[in-house]
Scaffold this active site. Structure first.
Site, PDB file in Angstrom:
ATOM      1  N   ARG A  28      88.708  24.518 -33.031  1.00  0.00           N
ATOM      2  CA  ARG A  28      88.831  22.876 -32.751  1.00  0.00           C
ATOM      3  C   ARG A  28      89.465  22.177 -34.027  1.00  0.00           C
ATOM      4  NH1 ARG A  28      82.597  21.691 -32.358  1.00  0.00           N
ATOM      5  NH2 ARG A  28      81.926  22.510 -34.473  1.00  0.00           N
ATOM      6  N   GLY A  41      88.714 -17.724 -37.460  1.00  0.00           N
ATOM      7  CA  GLY A  41      87.308 -17.424 -37.529  1.00  0.00           C
ATOM      8  C   GLY A  41      86.547 -16.717 -36.526  1.00  0.00           C
ATOM      9  N   THR A  42      86.591 -15.490 -36.586  1.00  0.00           N
ATOM     10  CA  THR A  42      86.134 -14.724 -35.358  1.00  0.00           C
ATOM     11  C   THR A  42      84.672 -14.467 -35.243  1.00  0.00           C
ATOM     12  OG1 THR A  42      86.811 -12.759 -36.498  1.00  0.00           O
ATOM     13  CG2 THR A  42      88.294 -13.460 -34.639  1.00  0.00           C
ATOM     14  N   ASN A  43      84.025 -14.877 -36.634  1.00  0.00           N
ATOM     15  CA  ASN A  43      82.457 -14.707 -36.580  1.00  0.00           C
ATOM     16  C   ASN A  43      81.906 -15.936 -35.697  1.00  0.00           C
ATOM     17  OD1 ASN A  43      82.861 -13.010 -38.285  1.00  0.00           O
ATOM     18  ND2 ASN A  43      82.254 -13.894 -40.203  1.00  0.00           N
ATOM     19  N   ASP A  44      82.356 -17.058 -35.971  1.00  0.00           N
ATOM     20  CA  ASP A  44      81.892 -18.163 -35.132  1.00  0.00           C
ATOM     21  C   ASP A  44      82.392 -18.197 -33.737  1.00  0.00           C
ATOM     22  OD1 ASP A  44      80.454 -19.151 -37.174  1.00  0.00           O
ATOM     23  OD2 ASP A  44      81.505 -21.134 -37.649  1.00  0.00           O
ATOM     24  N   HIS A  86      73.361  21.987 -40.044  1.00  0.00           N
ATOM     25  CA  HIS A  86      73.514  20.620 -39.302  1.00  0.00           C
ATOM     26  C   HIS A  86      73.815  19.411 -40.341  1.00  0.00           C
ATOM     27  CE1 HIS A  86      71.541  17.276 -37.800  1.00  0.00           C
ATOM     28  NE2 HIS A  86      72.142  17.479 -36.686  1.00  0.00           N
ATOM     29  N   LYS A  96      85.861  22.038 -26.250  1.00  0.00           N
ATOM     30  CA  LYS A  96      85.474  23.416 -26.537  1.00  0.00           C
ATOM     31  C   LYS A  96      86.202  24.180 -25.457  1.00  0.00           C
ATOM     32  CE  LYS A  96      81.787  24.630 -27.950  1.00  0.00           C
ATOM     33  NZ  LYS A  96      80.285  24.497 -27.784  1.00  0.00           N
ATOM     34  N   GLY A 143      75.575  19.710 -32.273  1.00  0.00           N
ATOM     35  CA  GLY A 143      74.212  19.769 -32.099  1.00  0.00           C
ATOM     36  C   GLY A 143      73.310  18.897 -31.286  1.00  0.00           C
ATOM     37  N   ARG A 153      77.373  26.863 -22.612  1.00  0.00           N
ATOM     38  CA  ARG A 153      77.452  25.982 -23.730  1.00  0.00           C
ATOM     39  C   ARG A 153      78.045  24.557 -23.274  1.00  0.00           C
ATOM     40  NH1 ARG A 153      78.129  28.629 -29.020  1.00  0.00           N
ATOM     41  NH2 ARG A 153      78.376  30.989 -28.599  1.00  0.00           N
ATOM     42  N   ARG A 197      86.023 -19.576 -49.844  1.00  0.00           N
ATOM     43  CA  ARG A 197      84.923 -20.400 -49.464  1.00  0.00           C
ATOM     44  C   ARG A 197      84.319 -21.368 -50.377  1.00  0.00           C
ATOM     45  NH1 ARG A 197      82.293 -15.177 -46.565  1.00  0.00           N
ATOM     46  NH2 ARG A 197      83.165 -14.466 -48.516  1.00  0.00           N
ATOM     47  N   ARG A 245      89.124 -23.083 -47.821  1.00  0.00           N
ATOM     48  CA  ARG A 245      88.370 -23.574 -46.883  1.00  0.00           C
ATOM     49  C   ARG A 245      87.465 -24.733 -47.301  1.00  0.00           C
ATOM     50  NH1 ARG A 245      84.301 -20.402 -43.085  1.00  0.00           N
ATOM     51  NH2 ARG A 245      83.001 -20.489 -45.009  1.00  0.00           N
ATOM     52  N   TYR A 259      98.855 -11.841 -40.544  1.00  0.00           N
ATOM     53  CA  TYR A 259      97.939 -11.079 -41.751  1.00  0.00           C
ATOM     54  C   TYR A 259      96.637 -11.225 -41.382  1.00  0.00           C
ATOM     55  CZ  TYR A 259      96.035 -15.645 -43.204  1.00  0.00           C
ATOM     56  OH  TYR A 259      95.303 -16.831 -43.489  1.00  0.00           O
ATOM     57  N   MET A 309      73.864  18.788 -27.936  1.00  0.00           N
ATOM     58  CA  MET A 309      73.510  19.034 -26.399  1.00  0.00           C
ATOM     59  C   MET A 309      73.070  20.657 -26.773  1.00  0.00           C
ATOM     60  SD  MET A 309      76.133  17.173 -23.993  1.00  0.00           S
ATOM     61  CE  MET A 309      77.712  17.516 -25.377  1.00  0.00           C
ATOM     62  N   SER A 349      93.916 -19.870 -39.096  1.00  0.00           N
ATOM     63  CA  SER A 349      93.359 -18.944 -39.517  1.00  0.00           C
ATOM     64  C   SER A 349      91.961 -18.563 -38.359  1.00  0.00           C
ATOM     65  CB  SER A 349      92.778 -19.006 -40.814  1.00  0.00           C
ATOM     66  OG  SER A 349      91.999 -17.668 -41.202  1.00  0.00           O
ATOM     67  N   CYS A 391      90.138 -14.464 -40.733  1.00  0.00           N
ATOM     68  CA  CYS A 391      89.480 -14.502 -41.894  1.00  0.00           C
ATOM     69  C   CYS A 391      88.131 -14.268 -41.513  1.00  0.00           C
ATOM     70  CB  CYS A 391      89.485 -15.585 -42.491  1.00  0.00           C
ATOM     71  SG  CYS A 391      88.824 -17.146 -41.699  1.00  0.00           S
ATOM     72  N   GLU A 432      88.301 -21.549 -34.578  1.00  0.00           N
ATOM     73  CA  GLU A 432      86.843 -20.647 -34.519  1.00  0.00           C
ATOM     74  C   GLU A 432      86.005 -21.331 -33.289  1.00  0.00           C
ATOM     75  OE1 GLU A 432      84.488 -21.409 -38.086  1.00  0.00           O
ATOM     76  OE2 GLU A 432      85.544 -23.199 -38.478  1.00  0.00           O
TER      77      GLU A 432
END
Lengths: 920, 920
Positions: free
Chosen positions: B368, B801-804, B486, B27, B109, B100, B593, B652, B886, B111, B799, B866, B780
Site C-alpha cells: 500500500r 468572519g466565519t467564526n461568528d 503500533h 488491502k 490496528g 483480515r 484586531r 478591524r 485571499y 480492526m 472579509s 479572516c 459575519e
C-alpha cells in the site's frame, strides 16, 4: 423645457389631478382634482402647489431652490391674481394667501401652516376697505399672522430653539393674556379693534426685541419665508417623530400649497367648518360635521370654541343648543350637501372636507379620504358594499388590520358599568374602554409607561408636542376641544380610546391635579374611560372584549375568509387560550410551547419536578424526575388537544436552555437539594455548570433532546398518551410534534426514531391502530434553511420560528437590543424593528430558500410560521407571497391575520378597480 | 446475474484491481493489483476479498449476509484450494487461511485479524506432517488461533464486555505467563512442544469455563465466525473513535480478505518482514525495512522482539548487531528488492510492503502507499519530481497540509541540546521535539490534557486502546517496539513526536515510575524528546521552529506559489507576529484586531484607559478617555503597518462587547472609580448596565461605532495618523479599514462618513495629498450575505468572519458548545466541528451568496476570509472554489494555506495524470 415645479389650480381648471399625490402631496392633488375634474369643478379658492421634488431638491442642495422655481411661481401668482381680480401686495386690492404643507400621506398638525400672508402695512387699509370697513377683522388677521409667522418662520425655521416658556409665541400670548386680564375680557372675541391694533404694535416690538429682527413688511418676503418654513418643518422634530411611528419614509418630502385666503371670520355671514361624508366615529351613512360662525379654520381644529353641528344628525349633548348650518344657512348647506355627495361618488370613499363661507359664499378648501376608527371602517366597508358603491375586494381593502384591531380592544364590562355613575362626561373621540393612572404631561406619560405602568394622559388640550405621550398612554382625556381637535384626530388615527371637550373637568397641570363634580384626583389615581360614550369613571373598572357578538365584525371576517388562502392558526399554551382563539376563528394551534406550563402562577408542582430533572446528574436521576413530571405534561397537552378537537395542534418539544428554570431563591434551592438528597453545595455546583455565556445559542431545543433522549421520550409519550386517551373518549386529537432549534437532518432523524418507538409502545399499550399525527421541525436556525431539502425528507411540516431566526440572522439578541436598536430606528439605519415586522431583505430570503428547498424534496410539505410576526399584517402578506400554508399568532391577532391574509390575496391579484385605503 | 460479492486473486490473476478500493478496501484492491496486474504478477498467496457492500448490507439487515455470499465464497475457496493443491479442512492436506479487514483507507490496528483459521483437531496432524514434523510450530499456531479467536470472535464480536483484567485474552495470557514462570522460561520461544500442546488444552478449558462455549473445532465455523468478527469490528469502539479523528465516514464499511496462510515461523529458513520503498522517516530514496527470522507478521508489528534490518541502510544503533536479510538470504533479498522496484514504478509512490518467507520461498502479503511523516513527504515529493517519476502537480498533491504542519513543529534548540546528555536513547519514530510531564496511562494523558497540561505518554508499548491518550499527548515514548510498532505507525500518521524501542528504559506502570541510567522519574516530572534523533532528556528544554532555513521546505512552498491563485495573508495583532508571518510568506495582514492590544501582559496602561472609556457615561467623559487612549492605539497600528511595509493590513475596528473589558477585580474597580472621580457604587452600576444576556449578539462591533461615533473616530484617526507618519518616514503603509458586525449598508455608510471626515482632517494636518487605503466590511452576520449587493456599493472589500458566521448560522455559541457538540460528533450528527472546517452546506452557501451579490454591484470587490478557517485545508479549498481573493490565517498556518491553495487549483483542474496521497 424646464421641469415643472409649480402646478396651478382654480377657475374650473387645474394643472394637476388626484393621481399626482407623490408630486403634489395629498392636499395639493385633491385640490387640483376638486377644482379641475369634470365631475367635480368645485369652488376652490385658486392657488398653486409647489411639488415635493422642490422639497427633495431643497434638502439635497443645502436649502437652495431650483432656479426655475421663482419664475414659475410668479406666473402662478399672476394667474391667481387674474382669477381673483386682486393683486398680491397690491395696496389697492390686495390678495392674501395661505401657505400649507401637504405630504403624500396626511400628517395632521405635524407641519407648519401660515395664513394671511401678504398682509402688510401697505395692504391693511385696502383689506379694511374690502371687508366693508371691518378693521377689527383685519387687525385680528394681522395679529394672527404676526404670531404664526414669528413663531414658525422667524424662530422655528431659523433654527432658534428657546425653552418652551421663552418661545416667541408664548411671549406674544402672554402680552395678549395680560391685555385681556387688564381689560377684564373673557375671550379673544372681546378684544376691540383698537386693542388688536395695539396688540399688533406690541407684538412687532416684542418680535424685534426677542428675535433681533423686524417683522417683515414685504409681501414677497412673507411668502418666501413661509414656503421655506414649511419645507423646513418637514424635518422638524415632531414631524420626524410622527414619520417614525407611521413608517413614512424621510425621502418623500412635502409639497407646499399656496392658496388664496378666504375668510370665515369677516363677520356673521362668514363661517368655517369641517365635515365628513359619513360619520367617522361609527360609520353611519350620514353627512356629519361641525362649523363655527365668524371663525378661521384653525379655530375649529384648535378646539378653543365649541363648534356647532352642521345638521341635526351631527348634534350631541355638547352642541345641541347651537344652531345648525342647515337651519342657519339653508342654501349654503344644500350646496355643501350636494358637493359632499358628488365627492363621495367621485372617490368611492368617505371624504373629509374643509369649507369656508366668506360673506355668504361657499368655498371648498380641502378634501381627502377621511380617517375613521375601526368600527366605522368596518361599517362603511360593509355598507358601501351593500350600496354597490364598491366591490367585495374594495370593501376588504378599506379596513386596515390595525383598524380591525380596534374592534378587539376591550370595553368596560357593561354589567359593571351600568352600576357606576360617571365622574364627568365628554365627547366620545376614540372608541373602546381604557383604565389607567392619571398623568398630566406627555413626558410623565412616557416615563411612567417605561416602568410598565398603564397611564391615562389628562390635558387641558393636546398639541403636536404631546404625540409621544399620547402614544404610550392607554387613553387620552382633554378638558377642551371638539371631535376634530388635535387629540380627537390623533386618537382616531390610532384607534385609541379618547374623550375630549370634557368642559366640566378642571385640570391643574402645575399641581398635578384634576377635579370634577367636587372630587379631586391626583397624579397616579386610577380612572376608567368609556371612549365610545364619553364617560369618565373614578377607579379601575373591569374590561371585556368588544368584538364578541358583533354581527358586522363577523360578517366582515367571513368576507375575509372567502378570499384568503392562508390558514390562520394560533399560538396557545393553555386550553383557555385555545378556546378563545377558536372563537376568533383559529383553524388550529400553530405553536403550543410545552415549557410554558412551568411559567406563571399555580405551576409550583410541575416546576419543582422540572427543576429536579434539570439538575439531575445521572440518567437514572433524570428518568425518575421525568416520570414524576409526566402526568403534568400529559394533562396539559390533553386539555389543549381536547379544546382544539378535530383541529391540528403543533406541540413543540422543550425549547429554552435548562438554566432558565434553575431557581435563584435560596429556599427553593434548599428544598430541591433535600428532595434530591444532595448537599446545597453540590446542587449549586450542578446549577452553575448549566450556566451559559450565550444561552440563546447554547444547549437548548433538540440539543437537549439528543444529549438527554429521555426528555424527548417523556414529552412524546405525553403527546401520544393524551391523544390515545382522547381517541377512546370519542374525540379527534391531531397532534403535530415539532422539534425546535434544528440545524441538521440527523438531529431530526434521531428524534424521529425516538418518536417512532414511543408511538409503537403507546399504540400497543392502548390497543389502538393509529393516532393521526405529524412529525416536523421548526426552522429558526439560519442553517436549517439551507439544508431544508434534507430536513423535508424527514419532516412532514416546517414551522418558521422567525423570532429566533431574526435574532440569529441579524445577530441581535432580543434581550440586548436596548443598547442600540432605538438609536438604529432613530437614525433610520433600520426602517423598522425586525422583531415587529419580518425583515424581508434578509430573514425573508432565508425563509424563501427554506420553503423552496423543502418543497423540492417533499411536495406535500406543510409550511407555517409561529413567530410573533404571524399576526403582523406586512409579515402575513409576506407569508402568503412565499407560499406558506398558514400563519400562527396570538389569539387576539387571529382576526387581524384573517384580514391581512385576505388583503394579501387582493394585493397579489392587483385586479382591483379603484381601491383606496385611508392611508393612501 | 447475481451481484458479485467475492473477488478472487492468485496465480497471476485477479478479479479485481487497484481502482476498486471502495469495493475491496485498500488491502484487497492492492492484493488484486499485485497478483493480477501485467506489470506486477507478484507471488501473492491466493485468496479472495468479500466486498464492502457486504458490510453495508450486514449493518442494514440486522447482521445478515446477502444470500448469494455463501456460494460465491465456496467457489473462491475451491479456486484457492486448486492453486495451493490443498483442501480447506482437508485432514490429509489442509489449507489454512487468514481473515483480515480492509477499509477504503487504512486504519492500522483498529480492526480485527484472525490467523491460522482452519486449524482443528482434524487438520493438526496433517499440518505437522506438512511442516516436516514441526509440532512445536503447529501447536504454537494453534494456541495463537485460540487466543485470537476466543478474544475477537467469541468475546468481542459476541458483544461480551468484561472488564479489562477479566477479558479472555488476559486470562489466557495469565495461564501462559504462569507456565513460563513455573518453568523459569524467559521468552515465548523457550516453550517446548509439550508445553504448547498443554497450553492449548488449558486454553480450551478456560474458554469453555469463561465463555460457556466450546472452542469451535470446525473449519467452516471458524471461517464464518472470523468473517463476522471483522465486520463487527468496523463498529467497535476503537474503530469508531479512530474514524472520528480521521474523518472517515461510517458508511464506507470494511471489506474482508481471506487469504492462504503462509508461515514465516516454520523454522529458521522462514521469516517475515515489513519494508518501505523509501525511508518513511526522512524520505531518503533508500529501500528500508525490518524482518524477523522464524516469526509471524504480528511479531514485527507488536514489537515484542527487536527486528533485524533488511539491509545495511536500515541499520541503527539498536539492530546493527543483527544479520541483515541482504547478507542472510541474499537471493531472497535480491528478489524482494526487484519487487519493491517494480512496485514503486508501478504506483509512482513510496510503497509499504509486507512479506513472508516460508521455507525459503518469498511471498508478498501486502502493499500500500506508505505512510510517511511531513519531512519525508516533502523530500520524497521533491526527489521524485527531480527523478522525473512524477510531475509538479503530483509532487504538490503528495504532501498533505497536515504533513507540512509537522515541519512547522518545534524542535529542541540545537544550541541548548548540544550541552545536554540524553537520559536514554530509542528509535526515532516521530519527528520534531516535544517537552511535557510524564504520564503512564492513556486515561491519565486525557485527564491531564483536559487541565491544559502538556503530557508525554510513557508506555511499555502502546496498543489501539491507547489511541485517545496518544492523541492528546505532546509525544509518545515506549520502551519496546520497533519502527513499525503500533506507537510508531500511529505517531507517524499524526506527525507526532515519538520515540520507541527505548530498551534501556524500565517502565513501572503500577508505581507510575520510569527509570533509566540509575535515575528514576515519577508521574508529573518533565522530560524532553528529540523524536528525530531518538534522544530522551530529563527536564524541560527550550524549543525553536523546525522550518527555519530548510531549503527543501522553501523550494516546496515556492512550487506551491507557482500554482496557487489565492493570496495568503495572516491574522496578526503585533509587529512581531507580522514579521514572523512575512517570513512564512504572508502577503499581507488579513486581520489586525485593534482590541487585542488590551489583552495579555504589559497592557495595563492602555487597558486602564479603555476601561475609563467604557464606563464613561457622557460623550465628554468618553471623549476624554478616548483622547488618552489614542497614542497607544496609534503606536500599535504604526508598528504593524511598518512591519508589513508595502503590503496591505486590514485593521478591524473594535469588535467585542464593551462589558468584556470591565474589570472584575475590586482593586482595579476602585482605581478606576478614583480616576473617574465617581463612587465605586456608581461605577458598579455603570458596569452592570453593560452586562448582556447574549453578548455575542449584543451591543458590539459597528453597533458601538454608531451609538458612540467618537470611538470609531478615534480608531480611524489612529490609523490615518499612523499611516501619515510612516509616509513621511518614506514607508508605504497600506491600511484597509474594516467595520465588523455589519448587517445593513446604512451602518456602513454611517461609518464611512466618519472615516471620510477624519481622512480629510488628517490629510490637512499632515499636509499630504493621499494615503493609500481601502474601506470595507466584515461579513459575519448572516443577513449581511443577503444584502451584500448593497454593502458592496460602499465597501471596497469583504472579509468573511466565519467564526461568528458559524456561531450565528448554526446558533452555536462557541463558549457553550461543550454541552452538546462532543455528543454530536460522537453520534455522527455532525461530521465535524464546524468551527474547525467550514460547513459548506450551510455557512458555505451564505458565503457564496454574499460573494455573488457583492460582485454583482462591485466588480472590483476584494474578498477574503479572516476566520480561523483560513488556515484549514478543506476550508482553503472552499475559499478558492468560491472565488475569494485571499485567505488569512495565523502566522504558523501560512505555509499550510499556501499548499492548500495550490492543491485547490490542482483539484479543480482535475488534469492530474495519476495522483495519490498517502490517505487515499
Amino acid at each position: 423645457m424646464a421641469k415643472k415645479y409649480v402646478y396651478f389650480f382654480g377657475g374650473g381648471k387645474a394643472d394637476g389631478n388626484e393621481s399626482m399625490k407623490n408630486l403634489l402631496g395629498g392636499k395639493g392633488a385633491n385640490l387640483a382634482e376638486m377644482a379641475g375634474h369634470k365631475n367635480l369643478k368645485l369652488p376652490v379658492p385658486p392657488g398653486f402647489t409647489i411639488t415635493t421634488e422642490v422639497c427633495t431638491h431643497y434638502y439635497k442642495n443645502k436649502k437652495a431652490y431650483p432656479k426655475e422655481l421663482k419664475s414659475q411661481l410668479n406666473t402662478a401668482i399672476e394667474k391667481t391674481e387674474k382669477l381673483m381680480e386682486k393683486g398680491f401686495g397690491n395696496p389697492g386690492n390686495p390678495l392674501l394667501v395661505s401657505v400649507r404643507s401637504g405630504a403624500r400621506r396626511s400628517m395632521p398638525g405635524m407641519m407648519e401652516t401660515i395664513l394671511n400672508v401678504g398682509l402688510t402695512s401697505k395692504t391693511i387699509p385696502a383689506l379694511i376697505k374690502q371687508s366693508g370697513g371691518n378693521s377689527r377683522f383685519v387687525y385680528d388677521a394681522y395679529r394672527r399672522l404676526i404670531m404664526m409667522y414669528s413663531d414658525v418662520v422667524m424662530e422655528k425655521a431659523a433654527g432658534i430653539e428657546p425653552k418652551d416658556e421663552q418661545g416667541i409665541r408664548k411671549q406674544l400670548e402672554k402680552i395678549m393674556t395680560q391685555m385681556k386680564k387688564d381689560k377684564a375680557y373673557k375671550t379673544d372675541t372681546d378684544l376691540k379693534t383698537e386693542d388688536l391694533k395695539k396688540l399688533c404694535d406690541l407684538f412687532k416690538a416684542k418680535v424685534k426685541e426677542v428675535l433681533k429682527k423686524d417683522f417683515p413688511d414685504g409681501h414677497n418676503e412673507q411668502l418666501w419665508g413661509s414656503i421655506s418654513a414649511v419645507f423646513t418643518s418637514w424635518n422638524g422634530k415632531r414631524a420626524v417623530s410622527y414619520r417614525r411611528i407611521e413608517n413614512i419614509p424621510d425621502e418623500w418630502g412635502t409639497a407646499v400649497t399656496v392658496q388664496t385666503m378666504v375668510f370665515g371670520n369677516m363677520g356673521n355671514d362668514c363661517a368655517t367648518g369641517v365635515a365628513f361624508t359619513r360619520n367617522p366615529g361609527n360609520g353611519e351613512n350620514k353627512f356629519y360635521g361641525e362649523y363655527l360662525i365668524n371663525a378661521q379654520g384653525e379655530d375649529v381644529v384648535a378646539g378653543t370654541r365649541t363648534p356647532a353641528p352642521i345638521n341635526k344628525y351631527s348634534q350631541s349633548e355638547h352642541n345641541k343648543s347651537l344652531k345648525t348650518l342647515e337651519k342657519g344657512m339653508p342654501k349654503i348647506y344644500k350646496e355643501l350637501f350636494e358637493y359632499q355627495n358628488r365627492l363621495e361618488k367621485h372617490y368611492y370613499d368617505m371624504q373629509d372636507l374643509e369649507f369656508t363661507i366668506e360673506k355668504g359664499r361657499l368655498f371648498m378648501l380641502q378634501c381627502r379620504v377621511g380617517k375613521r376608527n375601526g368600527p366605522a371602517a368596518v361599517r362603511m366597508a360593509m355598507d358601501m358594499l351593500k350600496e354597490r358603491l364598491i366591490k367585495k375586494e374594495q370593501a376588504l381593502m378599506r379596513v386596515t388590520p390595525s383598524q380591525l384591531d380596534e374592534l378587539l380592544h376591550p370595553i368596560i364590562d357593561p354589567k359593571i358599568e351600568i352600576t357606576h355613575k360617571p365622574l364627568v362626561k365628554g365627547l366620545p373621540a376614540g372608541p373602546g374602554g381604557a383604565t389607567g393612572q392619571i398623568v398630566f404631561s406627555a413626558n410623565d406619560a412616557v416615563a411612567w409607561a417605561k416602568q410598565d405602568k398603564k397611564v391615562i394622559l389628562v390635558r387641558e388640550e393636546t398639541n403636536p408636542e404631546d404625540v409621544e405621550g399620547m402614544r404610550v398612554a392607554q387613553a387620552i382625556l382633554t378638558a377642551r376641544g371638539g371631535m376634530t381637535s388635535h387629540a380627537a384626530l390623533v386618537a382616531r388615527g390610532w384607534g385609541k380610546c379618547c374623550i375630549v371637550g370634557c368642559s366640566a373637568l378642571n385640570v391643574e397641570h402645575a399641581k398635578k391635579e384634576m377635579s370634577a363634580g367636587g372630587k379631586t384626583l391626583k397624579e397616579g389615581d386610577w380612572i376608567t374611560l368609556n371612549g365610545t360614550k364619553g364617560n369618565v369613571y373614578e377607579g379601575k373598572l373591569p374590561m371585556i372584549d368588544a368584538a364578541e357578538e358583533n354581527k358586522i365584525f363577523d360578517d366582515f371576517l367571513k368576507l375575509c375568509d372567502s378570499v384568503k388562502k392562508l390558514g390562520i392558526r394560533t399560538n396557545a399554551d393553555t386550553p383557555e387560550d385555545a378556546r378563545k382563539a377558536r372563537q376568533f376563528g383559529a383553524e388550529g394551534i400553530g405553536l403550543f410551547r410545552t415549557e410554558h406550563m412551568f411559567y406563571g402562577k399555580g405551576t409550583e408542582e410541575p416546576l419543582f419536578r422540572l427543576r429536579k430533572m434539570i439538575v439531575s446528574k445521572t440518567t437514572e436521576e433524570r428518568q425518575k424526575a421525568l416520570n414524576e413530571l409526566f402526568p403534568y405534561v400529559k394533562k396539559d397537552i390533553k386539555g389543549t388537544l381536547k379544546a382544539m378537537d378535530g383541529l391540528p395542534v403543533v406541540i413543540r418539544l422543550i425549547d429554552p436552555p435548562l438554566h432558565e428554570f434553575v431557581p435563584r431563591d435560596k429556599n427553593k434551592l434548599a428544598d430541591l437539594a433535600k428532595d434530591l438528597n444532595i448537599s446545597l453545595e453540590e446542587l449549586s455546583k450542578r446549577a452553575d455548570a448549566l450556566h451559559e455565556s450565550n444561552p440563546m445559542m447554547g444547549h437548548r431545543g433538540v440539543r437537549l433532546g439528543i444529549t438527554y433522549p429521555e426528555i424527548s421520550q417523556m414529552q412524546i409519550r405525553a403527546i401520544f398518551e393524551a391523544a390515545a386517551e382522547l381517541l377512546k373518549e370519542g374525540k379527534k386529537p391531531y397532534p403535530e410534534i415539532m422539534v425546535p432549534v434544528v440545524c441538521d437532518v440527523k438531529e431530526l432523524r434521531n428524534q424521529l426514531s425516538i418518536a417512532q418507538n414511543v408511538y409503537q409502545e403507546v399504540l400497543k399499550k392502548h390497543n389502538i391502530k393509529k393516532i393521526k399525527h405529524m412529525f416536523g421541525t421548526m426552522i429558526e436556525i439560519p442553517r436549517a434553511s439551507f439544508v431544508a431539502n434534507e430536513l423535508a425528507e424527514v419532516a412532514e411540516f416546517f414551522s418558521y420560528g422567525t423570532n429566533d431566526m431574526t435574532q440569529m440572522g441579524f445577530g441581535f439578541s432580543r434581550d440586548d437590543i436596548g443598547g442600540f436598536l432605538p438609536e438604529y430606528l432613530q437614525q433610520g439605519i433600520l426602517p423598522e424593528d425586525p422583531f415587529q415586522s419580518i425583515d424581508q431583505k434578509g430573514i425573508g430570503e432565508l425563509i424563501k430558500i427554506g420553503i423552496q428547498r423543502g418543497r423540492k424534496t417533499n411536495k406535500k410539505l406543510e409550511v407555517g410560521i409561529c413567530g410573533e410576526h404571524g399576526g403582523e399584517p406586512a409579515s402575513v402578506e409576506f407569508c402568503h407571497k412565499v407560499g406558506m400554508n398558514y400563519v400562527s399568532c396570538s389569539p387576539f391577532r387571529v382576526p387581524i391575520a384573517r384580514l391581512a391574509a385576505a388583503q394579501a390575496v387582493l394585493k397579489e391579484k392587483q385586479n382591483i378597480r379603484k381601491v383606496k385605503t385611508p392611508q393612501e
